[in-house]
Design a protein around this motif. Structure first.
Motif, PDB file in Angstrom:
ATOM      1  N   VAL A   1       0.845  -1.201   0.000  1.00  0.00           N
ATOM      2  CA  VAL A   1       0.000   0.000   0.000  1.00  0.00           C
ATOM      3  C   VAL A   1       0.885   1.258   0.000  1.00  0.00           C
ATOM      4  O   VAL A   1       0.634   2.209  -0.744  1.00  0.00           O
ATOM      5  CB  VAL A   1      -0.960  -0.037   1.224  1.00  0.00           C
ATOM      6  N   CYS A   2       1.936   1.246   0.815  1.00  0.00           N
ATOM      7  CA  CYS A   2       2.827   2.417   0.863  1.00  0.00           C
ATOM      8  C   CYS A   2       3.567   2.595  -0.461  1.00  0.00           C
ATOM      9  O   CYS A   2       3.729   3.723  -0.948  1.00  0.00           O
ATOM     10  CB  CYS A   2       3.836   2.284   2.009  1.00  0.00           C
ATOM     11  N   LYS A   3       4.018   1.486  -1.040  1.00  0.00           N
ATOM     12  CA  LYS A   3       4.725   1.591  -2.329  1.00  0.00           C
ATOM     13  C   LYS A   3       3.759   2.085  -3.408  1.00  0.00           C
ATOM     14  O   LYS A   3       4.119   2.907  -4.242  1.00  0.00           O
ATOM     15  CB  LYS A   3       5.335   0.233  -2.708  1.00  0.00           C
ATOM     16  N   ARG A   4       2.533   1.591  -3.356  1.00  0.00           N
ATOM     17  CA  ARG A   4       1.518   2.009  -4.339  1.00  0.00           C
ATOM     18  C   ARG A   4       1.288   3.518  -4.239  1.00  0.00           C
ATOM     19  O   ARG A   4       1.213   4.214  -5.246  1.00  0.00           O
ATOM     20  CB  ARG A   4       0.213   1.253  -4.050  1.00  0.00           C
ATOM     21  N   PHE A   5       1.173   4.011  -3.000  1.00  0.00           N
ATOM     22  CA  PHE A   5       0.912   5.445  -2.829  1.00  0.00           C
ATOM     23  C   PHE A   5       2.097   6.270  -3.357  1.00  0.00           C
ATOM     24  O   PHE A   5       1.913   7.230  -4.108  1.00  0.00           O
ATOM     25  CB  PHE A   5       0.622   5.796  -1.365  1.00  0.00           C
TER      26      PHE A   5
ATOM     27  N   PRO B   1       4.714   0.168 -12.933  1.00  0.00           N
ATOM     28  CA  PRO B   1       3.420  -0.010 -13.612  1.00  0.00           C
ATOM     29  C   PRO B   1       2.675  -1.273 -13.187  1.00  0.00           C
ATOM     30  O   PRO B   1       1.545  -1.487 -13.631  1.00  0.00           O
ATOM     31  CB  PRO B   1       3.802  -0.076 -15.100  1.00  0.00           C
ATOM     32  N   TYR B   2       3.286  -2.096 -12.344  1.00  0.00           N
ATOM     33  CA  TYR B   2       2.673  -3.387 -11.999  1.00  0.00           C
ATOM     34  C   TYR B   2       1.993  -3.405 -10.639  1.00  0.00           C
ATOM     35  O   TYR B   2       1.110  -4.214 -10.387  1.00  0.00           O
ATOM     36  CB  TYR B   2       3.735  -4.504 -12.076  1.00  0.00           C
ATOM     37  N   ILE B   3       2.409  -2.502  -9.760  1.00  0.00           N
ATOM     38  CA  ILE B   3       1.909  -2.567  -8.383  1.00  0.00           C
ATOM     39  C   ILE B   3       0.398  -2.334  -8.321  1.00  0.00           C
ATOM     40  O   ILE B   3      -0.296  -2.869  -7.458  1.00  0.00           O
ATOM     41  CB  ILE B   3       2.718  -1.605  -7.474  1.00  0.00           C
ATOM     42  N   GLN B   4      -0.136  -1.584  -9.286  1.00  0.00           N
ATOM     43  CA  GLN B   4      -1.591  -1.314  -9.318  1.00  0.00           C
ATOM     44  C   GLN B   4      -2.409  -2.610  -9.432  1.00  0.00           C
ATOM     45  O   GLN B   4      -3.572  -2.639  -9.035  1.00  0.00           O
ATOM     46  CB  GLN B   4      -1.921  -0.409 -10.499  1.00  0.00           C
TER      47      GLN B   4
ATOM     48  N   SER C   1      -6.637   0.434  -5.329  1.00  0.00           N
ATOM     49  CA  SER C   1      -6.802   1.867  -5.058  1.00  0.00           C
ATOM     50  C   SER C   1      -5.539   2.463  -4.437  1.00  0.00           C
ATOM     51  O   SER C   1      -4.766   1.771  -3.767  1.00  0.00           O
ATOM     52  CB  SER C   1      -8.022   2.081  -4.152  1.00  0.00           C
ATOM     53  N   VAL C   2      -5.359   3.753  -4.695  1.00  0.00           N
ATOM     54  CA  VAL C   2      -4.158   4.439  -4.199  1.00  0.00           C
ATOM     55  C   VAL C   2      -4.201   4.550  -2.675  1.00  0.00           C
ATOM     56  O   VAL C   2      -3.163   4.567  -2.012  1.00  0.00           O
ATOM     57  CB  VAL C   2      -4.050   5.826  -4.873  1.00  0.00           C
TER      58      VAL C   2
END
Ligand SMILES: C[S@@+](CC[C@H](N)C(=O)[O-])C[C@H]1O[C@@H](n2cnc3c(N)ncnc32)[C@H](O)[C@@H]1O
Length: 334
Positions: free
Chosen positions: A26-30, A40-43, A48-49
């Motif tokens: 979640v932290c990396k995504r944000f 481009p893959y973490i999503q 959701s962000v």
């Protein structure tokens, strides 16, 4: 009918440790949504962000990801990708896809995590073509294994195992062609240089369990490097608050003893069969990253209190160790 095992304290503790996998993702995504680095893959692992994270947290993750990637990429370049990588406690990490896009794929990339985490990761891979396509593209035969609990292709393997049960983990990895020193008489040329990575993982195991794992890696691979990212300087007030915050979620840092100092982080490798070891706190790592890019990310969000970032960076470290029979010059990589 098989009787149900009673729910134990260990189950609760392990569940809390497994939950840290989502925290990291979640932290990396944000941070990636803010432009700290590209992924481009973490999503596909966290849609959701999510809630806003403080700028110092985002900068901390930036330093963690860039620092680990620099060491990893340096190892791949030194070995000309003729190597294998084992990411222990990989969670929902996306490194395999990054390496494929960067043309830096090792001969084989292995990941290990608890079976429930692995089952989730495999489900995402199965249902999201941008994740599965690169795996299929790098696989040459029709023997691709993708069931609920494990994935095995020519270049990527994910297995579910408990890192505290080394023999079980080793047996599973060998089943999927992990290249090891103990696999019978082989020529030195056949033994692949191996990189073992633990990113925020060892701290959740007792010191004797983590040193068992570190020793296993030293004894199993004759030319190898170990990269470990985790807490350091934990015996001050800031460290205590970190411990208490996790404790509130039933999550114990069972290995926190080893996170007292950089010296101890180095020593744990030298005491367990590694020839060279280094450790840097993240303040040092942050200052060694390409300053142009650091300048770019520092302009992304205003950071009110620089001291908060300093404190955070001071409480994390990267340590790395190496041993080599083939001289690859992989001692100093930073
Ligand atoms: C903080 S997360 C880090 C995930 C990933 N390395 C990253 O940095 O994004 C810790 C991971 O280690 C895994 N882990 C911790 N102890 C483990 C054990 N004994 N066996 C297998 N996996 C373990 C957890 O399930 C979790 O996925």
């Amino acid at each position: 009918m098989a009787s149900r095992q009673p729910f134990t304290d260990t189950d609760t503790a392990d569940e809390a440790v497994r939950a840290t996998c989502d925290d990291a993702t979640v932290c990396k995504r944000f941070a990636t949504s803010k432009g700290y680095w590209k992924d481009p893959y973490i999503q596909y692992f966290v849609r959701s962000v999510g809630e806003r994270k403080a700028p110092e947290i985002n900068r901390g993750y930036y330093a963690r990801v860039q620092g680990v990637n620099r060491l990893l990429d340096a190892f791949l370049k030194k070995t000309q990708c003729d190597c294998q990588i084992i990411n222990l406690g990989a969670g929902l990490d996306t490194t395999f896809w990054r390496l494929k896009d960067d043309n830096l794929m090792p001969r084989k990339f292995f990941e290990v995590d608890f079976p429930t985490i692995v089952a989730r990761k495999i489900h995402y891979i199965k249902t999201k073509p941008p994740l599965s396509k690169p795996i299929i593209e790098t696989h040459s035969t029709d023997s691709l294994l993708l069931d609920a609990h494990s994935l095995d292709s020519d270049r990527y393997c994910i297995i579910g195992a408990d890192l505290r049960n080394i023999s079980d983990m080793e047996e599973k990895l060998k089943k999927f062609q992990l290249n090891t020193d103990s696999g019978g008489p082989r020529t030195a040329a056949y033994l692949l240089p191996t990189l073992v990575l633990t990113e925020c993982v060892l701290v959740y195991m007792s010191p004797s369990q983590s040193s068992g794992l570190i020793r296993w890696a030293a004894e199993t691979f004759h030319t190898a490097m170990f990269i470990n990212y985790e807490q350091v300087n934990m015996y001050d007030r800031f460290g205590q608050v970190m411990i208490e915050n996790l404790q509130r979620r039933q999550c114990t840092l069972a290995g926190v003893e080893t996170c007292q100092s950089l010296e101890l982080q180095k020593e744990r490798f030298l005491r367990s069969g590694w020839e060279h070891a280094n450790a840097l706190d993240m303040i040092a790592v942050y200052s060694m990253l390409p300053q142009e890019d650091v300048g770019r990310i520092e302009r992304l969000e205003f950071l009110d209190e620089l001291e908060l970032l300093q404190q955070l960076l001071q409480h994390y470290s990267i340590s790395w160790a190496s041993k080599e029979k083939l001289s690859l010059g992989i001692i100093w990589l930073f």
